[in-house]
Write a protein that holds these residues in place. Sequence first.
Motif, PDB file in Angstrom:
ATOM      1  N   VAL A   1       0.838  -1.203   0.000  1.00 10.19           N
ATOM      2  CA  VAL A   1       0.000   0.000   0.000  1.00 10.19           C
ATOM      3  C   VAL A   1       0.872   1.252   0.000  1.00 10.19           C
ATOM      4  CG1 VAL A   1      -1.651   1.338   1.374  1.00 10.19           C
ATOM      5  CG2 VAL A   1      -1.981  -1.119   1.065  1.00 10.19           C
ATOM      6  N   GLU A   2       1.895   1.262   0.841  1.00 15.39           N
ATOM      7  CA  GLU A   2       2.774   2.432   0.923  1.00 15.39           C
ATOM      8  C   GLU A   2       3.496   2.689  -0.392  1.00 15.39           C
ATOM      9  OE1 GLU A   2       6.501   4.105   3.576  1.00 15.39           O
ATOM     10  OE2 GLU A   2       5.319   2.424   4.321  1.00 15.39           O
ATOM     11  N   GLU A   3       3.998   1.626  -1.012  1.00 15.45           N
ATOM     12  CA  GLU A   3       4.695   1.780  -2.295  1.00 15.45           C
ATOM     13  C   GLU A   3       3.731   2.265  -3.379  1.00 15.45           C
ATOM     14  OE1 GLU A   3       7.869   1.564  -3.032  1.00 15.45           O
ATOM     15  OE2 GLU A   3       8.639   0.622  -1.228  1.00 15.45           O
ATOM     16  N   THR A   4       2.552   1.680  -3.431  1.00 17.67           N
ATOM     17  CA  THR A   4       1.586   2.032  -4.465  1.00 17.67           C
ATOM     18  C   THR A   4       1.137   3.479  -4.332  1.00 17.67           C
ATOM     19  OG1 THR A   4       0.818  -0.246  -4.555  1.00 17.67           O
ATOM     20  CG2 THR A   4      -0.626   1.426  -5.490  1.00 17.67           C
ATOM     21  N   VAL A   5       0.716   3.852  -3.136  1.00 14.72           N
ATOM     22  CA  VAL A   5       0.216   5.209  -2.931  1.00 14.72           C
ATOM     23  C   VAL A   5       1.360   6.218  -2.971  1.00 14.72           C
ATOM     24  CG1 VAL A   5      -0.923   6.737  -1.271  1.00 14.72           C
ATOM     25  CG2 VAL A   5      -1.795   4.435  -1.633  1.00 14.72           C
ATOM     26  N   GLY A   6       2.410   5.948  -2.193  1.00 13.56           N
ATOM     27  CA  GLY A   6       3.511   6.902  -2.104  1.00 13.56           C
ATOM     28  C   GLY A   6       4.211   7.136  -3.423  1.00 13.56           C
TER      29      GLY A   6
ATOM     30  N   GLY B   1       3.099   6.298  -6.408  1.00 16.52           N
ATOM     31  CA  GLY B   1       2.138   6.779  -7.402  1.00 16.52           C
ATOM     32  C   GLY B   1       1.962   8.287  -7.342  1.00 16.52           C
ATOM     33  N   ILE B   2       1.832   8.806  -6.128  1.00 18.46           N
ATOM     34  CA  ILE B   2       1.686  10.252  -5.969  1.00 18.46           C
ATOM     35  C   ILE B   2       2.977  10.968  -6.346  1.00 18.46           C
ATOM     36  CG2 ILE B   2       1.395  12.074  -4.236  1.00 18.46           C
ATOM     37  CD1 ILE B   2      -0.638  10.188  -2.873  1.00 18.46           C
ATOM     38  N   ALA B   3       4.110  10.418  -5.914  1.00 23.92           N
ATOM     39  CA  ALA B   3       5.400  11.037  -6.243  1.00 23.92           C
ATOM     40  C   ALA B   3       5.633  11.049  -7.751  1.00 23.92           C
ATOM     41  CB  ALA B   3       6.526  10.300  -5.536  1.00 23.92           C
ATOM     42  N   MET B   4       5.303   9.944  -8.415  1.00 25.40           N
ATOM     43  CA  MET B   4       5.511   9.885  -9.865  1.00 25.40           C
ATOM     44  C   MET B   4       4.583  10.841 -10.597  1.00 25.40           C
ATOM     45  SD  MET B   4       6.476   5.968 -10.873  1.00 25.40           S
ATOM     46  CE  MET B   4       5.123   5.144 -10.079  1.00 25.40           C
ATOM     47  N   SER B   5       3.329  10.922 -10.166  1.00 26.30           N
ATOM     48  CA  SER B   5       2.420  11.846 -10.847  1.00 26.30           C
ATOM     49  C   SER B   5       2.856  13.289 -10.625  1.00 26.30           C
ATOM     50  CB  SER B   5       0.982  11.626 -10.380  1.00 26.30           C
ATOM     51  OG  SER B   5       0.851  11.947  -9.011  1.00 26.30           O
ATOM     52  N   GLY B   6       3.391  13.610  -9.439  1.00 23.90           N
ATOM     53  CA  GLY B   6       3.911  14.954  -9.198  1.00 23.90           C
ATOM     54  C   GLY B   6       5.127  15.247 -10.053  1.00 23.90           C
ATOM     55  N   THR B   7       5.992  14.264 -10.213  1.00 26.57           N
ATOM     56  CA  THR B   7       7.184  14.440 -11.042  1.00 26.57           C
ATOM     57  C   THR B   7       6.802  14.623 -12.504  1.00 26.57           C
ATOM     58  OG1 THR B   7       8.492  13.096  -9.520  1.00 26.57           O
ATOM     59  CG2 THR B   7       9.377  13.402 -11.726  1.00 26.57           C
TER      60      THR B   7
ATOM     61  N   VAL C   1      15.005   5.353  -5.471  1.00 25.63           N
ATOM     62  CA  VAL C   1      15.350   5.798  -4.108  1.00 25.63           C
ATOM     63  C   VAL C   1      14.109   5.813  -3.224  1.00 25.63           C
ATOM     64  CG1 VAL C   1      16.147   7.796  -2.769  1.00 25.63           C
ATOM     65  CG2 VAL C   1      17.386   7.091  -4.811  1.00 25.63           C
ATOM     66  N   GLY C   2      13.002   6.305  -3.746  1.00 25.84           N
ATOM     67  CA  GLY C   2      11.758   6.323  -2.976  1.00 25.84           C
ATOM     68  C   GLY C   2      11.314   4.928  -2.588  1.00 25.84           C
ATOM     69  N   ALA C   3      11.437   3.965  -3.506  1.00 24.86           N
ATOM     70  CA  ALA C   3      11.026   2.595  -3.212  1.00 24.86           C
ATOM     71  C   ALA C   3      11.900   1.991  -2.116  1.00 24.86           C
ATOM     72  CB  ALA C   3      11.105   1.743  -4.475  1.00 24.86           C
ATOM     73  N   VAL C   4      13.203   2.220  -2.185  1.00 26.16           N
ATOM     74  CA  VAL C   4      14.115   1.674  -1.175  1.00 26.16           C
ATOM     75  C   VAL C   4      13.849   2.318   0.179  1.00 26.16           C
ATOM     76  CG1 VAL C   4      16.532   1.563  -0.472  1.00 26.16           C
ATOM     77  CG2 VAL C   4      15.884   0.997  -2.817  1.00 26.16           C
ATOM     78  N   LEU C   5      13.669   3.622   0.207  1.00 23.39           N
ATOM     79  CA  LEU C   5      13.446   4.299   1.478  1.00 23.39           C
ATOM     80  C   LEU C   5      12.098   3.923   2.103  1.00 23.39           C
ATOM     81  CD1 LEU C   5      14.941   7.834   0.770  1.00 23.39           C
ATOM     82  CD2 LEU C   5      15.907   5.971   2.134  1.00 23.39           C
ATOM     83  N   ASN C   6      11.121   3.594   1.293  1.00 20.51           N
ATOM     84  CA  ASN C   6       9.851   3.114   1.846  1.00 20.51           C
ATOM     85  C   ASN C   6      10.042   1.788   2.569  1.00 20.51           C
ATOM     86  OD1 ASN C   6       8.241   5.237   1.099  1.00 20.51           O
ATOM     87  ND2 ASN C   6       7.464   4.254  -0.730  1.00 20.51           N
ATOM     88  N   PHE C   7      10.942   0.949   2.063  1.00 25.76           N
ATOM     89  CA  PHE C   7      11.173  -0.354   2.689  1.00 25.76           C
ATOM     90  C   PHE C   7      11.889  -0.227   4.037  1.00 25.76           C
ATOM     91  CE2 PHE C   7      13.908  -4.063   3.441  1.00 25.76           C
ATOM     92  CZ  PHE C   7      12.929  -5.021   3.565  1.00 25.76           C
ATOM     93  N   VAL C   8      12.827   0.711   4.094  1.00 27.24           N
ATOM     94  CA  VAL C   8      13.623   0.885   5.314  1.00 27.24           C
ATOM     95  C   VAL C   8      12.752   1.492   6.336  1.00 27.24           C
ATOM     96  CG1 VAL C   8      15.609   2.006   6.345  1.00 27.24           C
ATOM     97  CG2 VAL C   8      15.717   1.222   4.010  1.00 27.24           C
TER      98      VAL C   8
END
Length: 84
Positions: free
Chosen positions: A43-48, A50-56, A77-84
């Motif tokens: 959920v965090e990867e999909t939402v986070g 997704g929003i970051a990519m659409s903003g970019t 980087v966003g995907a890795v930091l979401n995991f940590v």
Amino acid sequence: GADKLSRFLASYENGLNRWLIDSWPAWRDKVLADPEFAYKLTVEETVGLGIAMSGTVAARGKDLLKEMDFFLTDCAVGAVLNFV
């Protein structure tokens, strides 16, 4: 205790989750600490992301294809930091 163990065992029945638990100790430890970790991460990867990519995409506009390396690096980087 017992409830957490039963939720862990239930998550172990999933083939992908079982493979990750067996082959990656960090994944196993996170799932042991929180049996719903895989769901929460998805959920965090999909939402986070997704929003970051659409903003970019909105911010870079027509220059997105020229700056694709920056875009993909930001996503990684966003995907890795979401995991940590």
